[in-house]
Design an enzyme around this catalytic site. Sequence first.
Site, PDB file in Angstrom:
ATOM      1  N   GLU A 157       6.587   3.905   5.047  1.00  0.00           N
ATOM      2  CA  GLU A 157       6.767   5.015   5.977  1.00  0.00           C
ATOM      3  C   GLU A 157       8.170   5.603   5.968  1.00  0.00           C
ATOM      4  O   GLU A 157       8.694   5.961   7.033  1.00  0.00           O
ATOM      5  CB  GLU A 157       6.422   4.530   7.390  1.00  0.00           C
ATOM      6  CG  GLU A 157       7.413   3.509   8.004  1.00  0.00           C
ATOM      7  CD  GLU A 157       7.040   2.051   7.812  1.00  0.00           C
ATOM      8  OE1 GLU A 157       6.337   1.750   6.833  1.00  0.00           O
ATOM      9  OE2 GLU A 157       7.449   1.216   8.633  1.00  0.00           O
ATOM     10  N   GLY A 162       0.830  -1.190   0.000  1.00  0.00           N
ATOM     11  CA  GLY A 162       0.000   0.000   0.000  1.00  0.00           C
ATOM     12  C   GLY A 162       0.870   1.247   0.000  1.00  0.00           C
ATOM     13  O   GLY A 162       0.707   2.144  -0.817  1.00  0.00           O
ATOM     14  N   ALA A 163       1.808   1.291   0.946  1.00  0.00           N
ATOM     15  CA  ALA A 163       2.642   2.475   1.106  1.00  0.00           C
ATOM     16  C   ALA A 163       3.810   2.125   2.008  1.00  0.00           C
ATOM     17  O   ALA A 163       3.867   1.031   2.572  1.00  0.00           O
ATOM     18  CB  ALA A 163       1.820   3.603   1.724  1.00  0.00           C
ATOM     19  N   GLU A 216       0.710   5.420   7.670  1.00  0.00           N
ATOM     20  CA  GLU A 216       2.109   5.821   7.446  1.00  0.00           C
ATOM     21  C   GLU A 216       2.480   6.994   8.353  1.00  0.00           C
ATOM     22  O   GLU A 216       3.604   7.078   8.855  1.00  0.00           O
ATOM     23  CB  GLU A 216       2.340   6.196   5.977  1.00  0.00           C
ATOM     24  CG  GLU A 216       1.955   5.112   4.966  1.00  0.00           C
ATOM     25  CD  GLU A 216       2.476   3.725   5.304  1.00  0.00           C
ATOM     26  OE1 GLU A 216       3.562   3.632   5.892  1.00  0.00           O
ATOM     27  OE2 GLU A 216       1.773   2.739   4.988  1.00  0.00           O
ATOM     28  N   GLU A 218       3.750  -2.613  13.060  1.00  0.00           N
ATOM     29  CA  GLU A 218       2.613  -2.614  12.130  1.00  0.00           C
ATOM     30  C   GLU A 218       1.265  -2.627  12.849  1.00  0.00           C
ATOM     31  O   GLU A 218       0.339  -1.931  12.458  1.00  0.00           O
ATOM     32  CB  GLU A 218       2.707  -3.810  11.179  1.00  0.00           C
ATOM     33  CG  GLU A 218       3.897  -3.745  10.239  1.00  0.00           C
ATOM     34  CD  GLU A 218       3.981  -2.432   9.465  1.00  0.00           C
ATOM     35  OE1 GLU A 218       2.981  -1.693   9.399  1.00  0.00           O
ATOM     36  OE2 GLU A 218       5.063  -2.123   8.945  1.00  0.00           O
TER      37      GLU A 218
HETATM   38 ZN   LIG Z   1       3.163  -0.019   8.334  1.00  0.00          ZN
END
Ligand SMILES: [Zn+2]
Length: 853
Positions: free
Chosen positions: A269, A266-267, A301, A323
């Site tokens: 950080e 997804g993304a 994020e 996470e």
């Molecule tokens: Zn994460």
Amino acid sequence: MPGTNLTRDEAATRAAILAVESYTIDLDLTVSDKVFESTTVIRFSCSEPGASTFADLVDATIHEVTLNGRALDPSEVYRDSRITLDGLEADNELRVFCELPYSHTGEGLHRFVDPADGRVYLYSQFEVPDARRVYTTFEQPDLKSTFTFNVTAPEGWKVVSNSPSPAPEALDEGKAIWRFEPTKRMSTYITALVAGEYHEVQHTYVGKHGEIPLGHYCRQSLVEFLDVDELVKITEQGFAFFEEAFDFPYPFGKYDQLYVPEYNMGAMENAGCITLRDEYLPRSRQPRSFYEFRCSVILHEMAHMWFGDLVTMKWWDDLWLNESFAEWACYHAEVEATEFTDSWTGFANARKQTGYRQDQLPSTHPIAADNHDLQAVEVNFDMITYAKGASVLKQLVAWVGLEDFQAGLQQYFKDFAYGNSEFSDLLAALEKSSGRELGGWAQEWLQTAGVNTLTAEFETDADGRYSSLAVRQCAHPDWPTLRRHRIGVGLYDAVPNSQGEDRLVRRQYVEIDVEGELTEIPELVGAQQPDLLLLNDSDLTYAKIRLDQRSLATVVNGLSKLDDSLARALVWGAAWDMTRDAEMRASDFVALVLRNIGAETDSWGVSRIPTYAAQAVNHFSAKANRPQLRAEWERGLRDLLAAAEPGSDHQLTFARSYAGIAHSDAAIADLEALLDGSLTFDGLAVDQDLRWVLLTSLAAAGVAGDDRIDEELGRDHTISGQEHAAAARAARPDAEAKATAWEAAITKTDTPNETQRSIILSFQRPGQDDVLAPYVEHYLTAADDIWERLGTQRASTALEFIFPRQLASPELLERVDAWLESSPANPAAKRYVREGRADVARALAAQARDAVD
Ligand SMILES: [Zn+2]
């Protein structure tokens, strides 16, 4: 030492003697379109002069290695992705000059050429251990340092990293150099570089601790889809919320969010330099659940800037905490600070289900996994880590109370800023703020695997009142832990409203602590048995719940009479669990969905639950019932589509689902007519992405061939169009199409990651058993060595999603068992095969249940 692995012990040994002062990294991105040059200077101290250690670097052609002015011979010191460093001094300087390849797998420094306009885009992705694919590192999270990047690139490019982008200095031949300021102290895995012909927009957030420059970036061909006002709004809401809740100013100066192509997750950080998949800038109509999810990703994020980047796990053992925390925090922030105030309902309908599913696979593991080396980390980066972890943190917040939880957290950030910590440090902070002992809680929730099931056990008297009521807790024999659960119990009755329509209204609610096998609920003895008895009402805990017979009958007839969306989500989840566990017929689940989905209001409920029903039709129904159930599902969706409110998410979801099941002549004709415009539904835009959905279904049905796919690609000259076209070709029910798709996704090593994923997700189709049959053996043969051939990312995608689930049979189980016995495949590869096998066994049990009337 095998290949690129690194063990926890090796990392601890290295951290015990080294402290890293600084990295200076010079990258030249103008060398060619295949490779770039990388020069790293690391200054570090060693507490045991004379000792040896090693630096990490993968896939490099090394031109020069110098340690403290001594030139080392690369052919002697560089082996197995490591550079051996002997005879360390108290203060050291290592210099490595090398050439490295660009990546096409989304790992390391990914290079992409946009087919829409030929422009070039690069981005880095380093978690877990891939910074060493771009510069020389000590690749472990607890050797933090400052990083100074100097990047040579074509003038006119944007170059973005963790520090603010400087003005480029012009060089000759159309090149320029960007000299970045040193970063704050951070771990290698959150450093980043994004470069290319990106479009850039700048804003400024003014918050309680001052100004934060906000950058948004995307490819030039996506500029019209960059809904930057909305993105800035969410970003500002997030900063306002987190700076207050964490009581710590945002630590990394500026905040850039870059939407990048062919992204695996997804993304990511990266400190102050967030990369996100650019499918989040949609060109076509998307349902609200899409935007709700995108918002949660942005906030996830952002939460990492504090939890993960400012305070970082010492080793990947605490990856789960990193996470799970970001995941819990993003839903919490979404509810408190954005328009998505019912996100926990969406979480229950979609995300949490992925945790339950993963936790019932043979590969499940404790949330706090034993990540003794990098291979273990890669394997454990799953939905136990994200979805189950977040659910369990939600239970922890219920256990200690939000205020105390937040107070402990605030102290933790202050105590460990710019450093590393372990879970025990957070637990100690929470014990101090809440005054509760949490060691026992952590033991039963974090160090054991598996999900509990809660069932109501009761007797009623002659007047229909409970004469006894208890909650029975059980566990799978392989994962036998029973846990303490704080749960709500709701009693709902059908009561006519002022218009005389029956609604399911909550008459009574109690919260209790469940412990051990049987927990009596004396508070409810004497209460009239309700139409619906709902355990885990409010969704405080992480457990499967069962519905008693009367409650099940109530919801099958009228789940839509239940007004509370979270209570409905629990019922949907309970029914789906019962179907998956062969306690409810697949046909009955499909009937439940057809009767009630039209009135569902939660955005995730609307978009996700039809996918469960499709799975029930295609995998869990008895073979003898399947043709009829497919017909019912197809007809039911056609009716729902026709009845849906114009322009609604329901309409869009039902159109997609209808295309997904369409197989009768009438339905195929509908898809054709939707494509050519002769059939319309008021408010339903047949935009480019919906066109691909329709065309792919026609391809899967054998109606649309290569010519039509080529023609559609002619209308859609984008990377998205190419990926959709590859998926449509892979869907076709003929041997040649399957062979070509297989070659691209499994055999070739240079198919880009996102194209490979599109093919794989489209390959296994219902109703194509004959043409798919040879792919059992092809799959197992490929699985022997695919990990080594395609690398972690592409191998795991392939093994998970191209497993022949569609061909579920006892013979398939036997064949897979024999393979598991004899294959030389590594444990990570075997894990995915074992999971596929478990899905098949589950489907066979559900099919047997569905066969019994
Ligand atoms: Zn994460």
